[in-house]
Design a protein around this motif. Structure first.
Motif, mmCIF file in Angstrom:
data_model
loop_
_atom_site.group_PDB
_atom_site.id
_atom_site.type_symbol
_atom_site.label_atom_id
_atom_site.label_comp_id
_atom_site.label_asym_id
_atom_site.label_seq_id
_atom_site.Cartn_x
_atom_site.Cartn_y
_atom_site.Cartn_z
ATOM 1 N N LEU A 97 67.555 66.206 60.138
ATOM 2 C CA LEU A 97 67.214 67.610 60.390
ATOM 3 C C LEU A 97 67.107 68.390 59.084
ATOM 4 O O LEU A 97 66.175 69.174 58.900
ATOM 5 C CB LEU A 97 68.251 68.257 61.310
ATOM 6 C CG LEU A 97 68.185 67.840 62.777
ATOM 7 C CD1 LEU A 97 69.395 68.372 63.539
ATOM 8 C CD2 LEU A 97 66.885 68.302 63.420
ATOM 9 N N ILE A 98 68.038 68.174 58.169
ATOM 10 C CA ILE A 98 68.000 68.869 56.884
ATOM 11 C C ILE A 98 66.720 68.525 56.127
ATOM 12 O O ILE A 98 66.131 69.374 55.475
ATOM 13 C CB ILE A 98 69.254 68.537 56.049
ATOM 14 C CG1 ILE A 98 70.476 69.214 56.677
ATOM 15 C CG2 ILE A 98 69.095 68.962 54.594
ATOM 16 C CD1 ILE A 98 71.801 68.788 56.078
ATOM 17 N N LYS A 99 66.243 67.303 56.280
ATOM 18 C CA LYS A 99 65.020 66.877 55.588
ATOM 19 C C LYS A 99 63.768 67.109 56.427
ATOM 20 O O LYS A 99 62.674 66.708 56.038
ATOM 21 C CB LYS A 99 65.130 65.415 55.189
ATOM 22 C CG LYS A 99 66.199 65.183 54.129
ATOM 23 C CD LYS A 99 66.149 63.777 53.614
ATOM 24 C CE LYS A 99 67.180 63.574 52.550
ATOM 25 N NZ LYS A 99 66.794 64.092 51.269
ATOM 26 N N SER A 100 63.910 67.751 57.590
ATOM 27 C CA SER A 100 62.795 68.061 58.484
ATOM 28 C C SER A 100 62.027 66.817 58.927
ATOM 29 O O SER A 100 60.811 66.791 58.954
ATOM 30 C CB SER A 100 61.828 69.068 57.846
ATOM 31 O OG SER A 100 60.849 69.457 58.794
ATOM 32 N N ASP A 103 77.155 73.782 65.382
ATOM 33 C CA ASP A 103 76.358 72.670 64.854
ATOM 34 C C ASP A 103 75.124 73.188 64.118
ATOM 35 O O ASP A 103 74.755 72.674 63.063
ATOM 36 C CB ASP A 103 75.934 71.723 65.975
ATOM 37 C CG ASP A 103 77.096 70.973 66.593
ATOM 38 O OD1 ASP A 103 78.219 71.027 66.038
ATOM 39 O OD2 ASP A 103 76.884 70.326 67.638
ATOM 40 N N CYS A 104 74.498 74.201 64.679
ATOM 41 C CA CYS A 104 73.307 74.782 64.059
ATOM 42 C C CYS A 104 73.667 75.377 62.689
ATOM 43 O O CYS A 104 72.918 75.214 61.723
ATOM 44 C CB CYS A 104 72.709 75.834 64.978
ATOM 45 S SG CYS A 104 71.041 76.306 64.524
ATOM 46 N N ALA A 105 74.798 76.041 62.601
ATOM 47 C CA ALA A 105 75.252 76.601 61.326
ATOM 48 C C ALA A 105 75.488 75.482 60.312
ATOM 49 O O ALA A 105 75.182 75.634 59.120
ATOM 50 C CB ALA A 105 76.520 77.423 61.527
ATOM 51 N N LEU A 106 76.000 74.350 60.756
ATOM 52 C CA LEU A 106 76.200 73.200 59.885
ATOM 53 C C LEU A 106 74.868 72.742 59.281
ATOM 54 O O LEU A 106 74.774 72.481 58.083
ATOM 55 C CB LEU A 106 76.855 72.056 60.671
ATOM 56 C CG LEU A 106 77.108 70.758 59.928
ATOM 57 C CD1 LEU A 106 78.214 70.932 58.901
ATOM 58 C CD2 LEU A 106 77.487 69.672 60.926
ATOM 59 N N ILE A 107 73.834 72.689 60.101
ATOM 60 C CA ILE A 107 72.508 72.285 59.628
ATOM 61 C C ILE A 107 71.939 73.337 58.675
ATOM 62 O O ILE A 107 71.404 72.999 57.617
ATOM 63 C CB ILE A 107 71.548 72.051 60.813
ATOM 64 C CG1 ILE A 107 72.053 70.920 61.707
ATOM 65 C CG2 ILE A 107 70.133 71.781 60.320
ATOM 66 C CD1 ILE A 107 72.210 69.589 61.040
ATOM 67 N N ILE A 108 72.064 74.619 59.019
ATOM 68 C CA ILE A 108 71.569 75.688 58.138
ATOM 69 C C ILE A 108 72.278 75.619 56.784
ATOM 70 O O ILE A 108 71.645 75.726 55.731
ATOM 71 C CB ILE A 108 71.746 77.080 58.790
ATOM 72 C CG1 ILE A 108 70.911 77.200 60.071
ATOM 73 C CG2 ILE A 108 71.429 78.199 57.806
ATOM 74 C CD1 ILE A 108 69.415 77.090 59.894
ATOM 75 N N ASN A 109 73.598 75.412 56.785
ATOM 76 C CA ASN A 109 74.334 75.284 55.521
ATOM 77 C C ASN A 109 73.862 74.075 54.712
ATOM 78 O O ASN A 109 73.754 74.131 53.494
ATOM 79 C CB ASN A 109 75.842 75.212 55.770
ATOM 80 C CG ASN A 109 76.409 76.548 56.175
ATOM 81 O OD1 ASN A 109 75.921 77.591 55.766
ATOM 82 N ND2 ASN A 109 77.444 76.518 56.996
ATOM 83 N N GLY A 110 73.570 72.981 55.394
ATOM 84 C CA GLY A 110 73.027 71.806 54.716
ATOM 85 C C GLY A 110 71.662 72.093 54.116
ATOM 86 O O GLY A 110 71.353 71.650 53.006
ATOM 87 N N MET A 111 70.847 72.837 54.844
ATOM 88 C CA MET A 111 69.533 73.220 54.321
ATOM 89 C C MET A 111 69.684 74.121 53.099
ATOM 90 O O MET A 111 68.930 73.989 52.132
ATOM 91 C CB MET A 111 68.722 73.927 55.411
ATOM 92 C CG MET A 111 68.264 73.022 56.536
ATOM 93 S SD MET A 111 67.464 73.932 57.895
ATOM 94 C CE MET A 111 66.013 74.587 57.050
ATOM 95 N N ILE A 112 70.653 75.030 53.131
ATOM 96 C CA ILE A 112 70.907 75.903 51.981
ATOM 97 C C ILE A 112 71.286 75.048 50.779
ATOM 98 O O ILE A 112 70.751 75.224 49.683
ATOM 99 C CB ILE A 112 72.005 76.945 52.307
ATOM 100 C CG1 ILE A 112 71.510 77.939 53.341
ATOM 101 C CG2 ILE A 112 72.465 77.667 51.035
ATOM 102 C CD1 ILE A 112 72.602 78.817 53.949
ATOM 103 N N ASP A 113 72.193 74.104 50.983
ATOM 104 C CA ASP A 113 72.629 73.217 49.899
ATOM 105 C C ASP A 113 71.480 72.384 49.334
ATOM 106 O O ASP A 113 71.473 72.069 48.147
ATOM 107 C CB ASP A 113 73.750 72.288 50.371
ATOM 108 C CG ASP A 113 75.038 73.022 50.700
ATOM 109 O OD1 ASP A 113 75.192 74.189 50.280
ATOM 110 O OD2 ASP A 113 75.889 72.420 51.396
ATOM 111 N N GLU A 114 70.531 72.024 50.181
ATOM 112 C CA GLU A 114 69.379 71.218 49.749
ATOM 113 C C GLU A 114 68.280 72.063 49.105
ATOM 114 O O GLU A 114 67.269 71.532 48.659
ATOM 115 C CB GLU A 114 68.784 70.459 50.939
ATOM 116 C CG GLU A 114 69.624 69.314 51.421
ATOM 117 C CD GLU A 114 69.611 68.128 50.483
ATOM 118 O OE1 GLU A 114 68.534 67.764 49.976
ATOM 119 O OE2 GLU A 114 70.694 67.569 50.244
#
Length: 159
Positions: free
Chosen positions: A20-23, A98-109
């Protein structure tokens, strides 16, 4: 109610978070590892009792990045586990946590360096036009409130 080993739950969630983080859609990942289009979706389905075999995790790690060891739980966590089976809880974009976890991962990436609107983000996560798009919007607003993202002209930017 399906129950599987903790290590299987951990692996499934790591794959889903990273893709998900990598789309990368479940279908695209399935094809990239040489499986049928529904393979990854089936493993991620809460009613399915499947897990990823090691050779499949090796192929997934090559595509998503990182060593295959990152897709298994830490040794300490396995040592604390009594070996029993757990209710299968797979990360879901319908859950705000869970969605916030993915958004935070996207921010980190660095996904928000150039800015993304809520619509752009739901498209990125393959959820545009689906009910989970509203949860994604909530998670973005939450990240803004916690000063992880800045909203300018309808787009969220990382700090």
């Amino acid at each position: 109610m399906k129950r599987i080993l903790l290590s299987a739950i951990y692996s499934i969630n790591q794959v889903k978070i990273r893709r998900l983080i990598k789309s990368i859609s479940a279908e695209d990942l399935s094809l990239a590892i040489g499986k049928s289009t529904e393979y990854v979706s089936n493993v991620e389905t809460i009613t399915n009792k499947n897990q990823y075999p090691h050779d499949v995790l090796v192929a997934i790690a090559e595509i998503l990045g990182g060593p295959v060891r990152d897709y298994y739980p830490p040794d300490e966590e396995l040592l604390e586990n009594d070996g029993s089976r757990f209710v299968k809880e797979i990360i879901s974009l319908s859950n705000i946590h869970d969605c916030a976890l993915i958004i935070n991962g996207m921010i980190d990436e660095g996904c928000f360096v150039d800015g993304k609107s809520a619509t752009d983000t739901s498209i990125y996560l393959h959820e545009y036009g689906k009910p989970n798009a509203s949860v994604i919007d909530q998670a973005l607003r939450s990240a803004q409130k916690s000063n992880k993202l800045i909203l300018r002209e309808g787009k969220y930017f990382s700090k």
